[in-house]
Design a protein around this motif. Structure first.
Motif, short mmCIF file in Angstrom:
data_model
loop_
_atom_site.label_atom_id
_atom_site.label_comp_id
_atom_site.label_asym_id
_atom_site.label_seq_id
_atom_site.Cartn_x
_atom_site.Cartn_y
_atom_site.Cartn_z
N LEU A 154 0.84 -1.19 0.00
CA LEU A 154 0.00 0.00 0.00
C LEU A 154 0.88 1.24 0.00
CD1 LEU A 154 -2.86 1.32 0.34
CD2 LEU A 154 -2.45 1.17 2.82
N ARG A 155 0.67 2.11 -1.01
CA ARG A 155 1.44 3.33 -1.12
C ARG A 155 0.50 4.53 -1.28
NH1 ARG A 155 4.06 -0.48 -4.50
NH2 ARG A 155 6.24 -0.90 -3.96
N GLY A 156 0.82 5.61 -0.59
CA GLY A 156 0.17 6.89 -0.78
C GLY A 156 -1.33 6.96 -0.55
N PRO A 157 -1.91 6.20 0.39
CA PRO A 157 -3.36 6.28 0.57
C PRO A 157 -3.77 7.60 1.20
CG PRO A 157 -2.41 5.03 2.37
CD PRO A 157 -1.27 5.34 1.41
N GLN A 158 -5.03 7.93 1.00
CA GLN A 158 -5.58 9.09 1.71
C GLN A 158 -5.55 8.81 3.20
OE1 GLN A 158 -9.07 10.86 0.01
NE2 GLN A 158 -9.81 11.59 1.98
N TRP A 159 -5.90 7.57 3.56
CA TRP A 159 -5.70 7.13 4.93
C TRP A 159 -5.61 5.62 5.01
CZ3 TRP A 159 -10.85 9.56 4.66
CH2 TRP A 159 -11.91 8.64 4.67
N CYS A 160 -4.94 5.18 6.07
CA CYS A 160 -4.84 3.76 6.42
C CYS A 160 -4.88 3.72 7.93
CB CYS A 160 -3.54 3.17 5.88
SG CYS A 160 -3.24 1.45 6.38
N ARG A 161 -5.94 3.15 8.47
CA ARG A 161 -6.16 3.17 9.92
C ARG A 161 -6.46 1.76 10.42
NH1 ARG A 161 -10.69 7.88 9.09
NH2 ARG A 161 -9.27 9.58 8.52
N LEU A 162 -6.12 1.50 11.67
CA LEU A 162 -6.50 0.25 12.31
C LEU A 162 -7.66 0.56 13.25
CD1 LEU A 162 -5.61 -2.72 12.34
CD2 LEU A 162 -4.35 -2.22 14.44
N ILE A 163 -8.82 -0.07 13.01
CA ILE A 163 -10.04 0.30 13.72
C ILE A 163 -10.74 -0.92 14.31
CG2 ILE A 163 -10.38 2.33 12.26
CD1 ILE A 163 -12.56 0.74 10.76
N THR A 164 -11.73 -0.65 15.13
CA THR A 164 -12.54 -1.71 15.74
C THR A 164 -13.77 -1.99 14.87
OG1 THR A 164 -13.90 -0.16 16.99
CG2 THR A 164 -11.84 -0.89 18.02
N ASP A 165 -14.48 -3.04 15.22
CA ASP A 165 -15.70 -3.38 14.49
C ASP A 165 -16.74 -2.27 14.62
OD1 ASP A 165 -17.38 -5.42 13.04
OD2 ASP A 165 -18.59 -5.20 14.85
#
Length: 269
Positions: free
Chosen positions: A102-113
């Protein structure tokens, strides 16, 4: 910005390439290192798309176990050899042979359900998803004085629809992009929705956007294939000044709410 069919195809490829293998998760760039460590050495349990949003759930005991990705304008998720680490890689998922980088995303987050549910609740109906309900969207469209060209780009209404699908669906149905939503009849809305379902699901399978009917293909018309970075055979998108494939009128272009709008002034009255 990739349209919804691209994100659905990525979700399918994640399952196809990785299955239930335990994946190495790292962040060569370093900006996602803490989050990558929480999902490292775990398999993907589910990858799915809602519009232009990708949710990759991992079989991790940690409550934050879903990688939430929005590619934005310049982001990419490429499947490459596991040894490929060139470029600013935000997230590197590898089974030892293949890597999803994954390169250059607007965002990449680790989230809950719960956070995933909240994010999905903000989106409209996705024509690619079989569980989509277009009825609430139709009611909102028919109460609006905004143009249908504007409404189709609203991700709170039509999740995953972008500039190409907007232009092409309206052309195929002969609808002017300047028509207020309140003037879109129920039969017209249903035809538009069905056409989006048809075109966008075909895009997932083909990996590109083709919208012309059989009688307007290059082979049928004896014309050269379209040459464009976006690929695919289309009626109006990025064809400003060129003759309409149906009536010959030059395709028009103007900016609508910051995005280039394409239409045929003769076929879309």
């Amino acid at each position: 910005m990739p349209e919804g069919h691209v994100i659905h195809r990525l979700a399918q490829e994640l399952h196809k390439n990785f299955g239930d293998a335990e994946l190495e998760a790292t962040s060569p760039q370093g900006r996602f290192a803490r989050e990558a460590a929480l999902i490292d050495a775990t398999p993907i349990s589910r990858a799915e798309a809602f519009g232009k949003h990708l949710f990759v759930e991992f079989e991790s005991a940690h409550p934050e176990n879903i990688v939430y990705i929005h590619l934005g304008l310049i982001g990419t998720l490429h499947f490459e050899p596991a040894t490929e680490t060139r470029g600013q890689i935000r997230l590197h998922l590898s089974n030892g042979e293949i890597a999803a980088n994954l390169r250059g995303p607007q965002w990449c987050r680790l989230i809950t359900d719960a956070e995933r549910s909240a994010a999905i609740a903000k989106l409209g109906a996705d024509p690619i998803r079989d569980d989509a309900d277009p009825l609430p969207i139709r009611l909102k469209v028919q109460r609006s004085q905004r143009s249908i060209g504007s409404l189709l780009m609203d991700q709170k209404l039509f999740a995953g629809v972008g500039n190409i699908y907007r232009a092409e669906t309206l052309f195929r149905l002969g609808i002017s992009p300047f028509t207020p939503g309140s003037r879109i009849g129920t039969a017209q809305f249903e035809a538009m929705w069905d056409d989006l379902v048809l075109l966008m699901k075909a895009g997932v399978v083909a990996g590109r956007i083709d919208t012309v009917r059989p009688e307007h293909t290059p082979e049928a018309m004896g014309r050269p294939p379209r040459k464009d970075d976006h690929g695919g055979e289309v009626y109006t998108y990025r064809r400003a000044g060129q003759p309409c494939l149906v009536c010959g009128t030059p395709i028009r272009e103007q900016v609508m709410e910051g995005r280039n709008l394409f239409w045929c002034p003769s076929c879309q009255t």
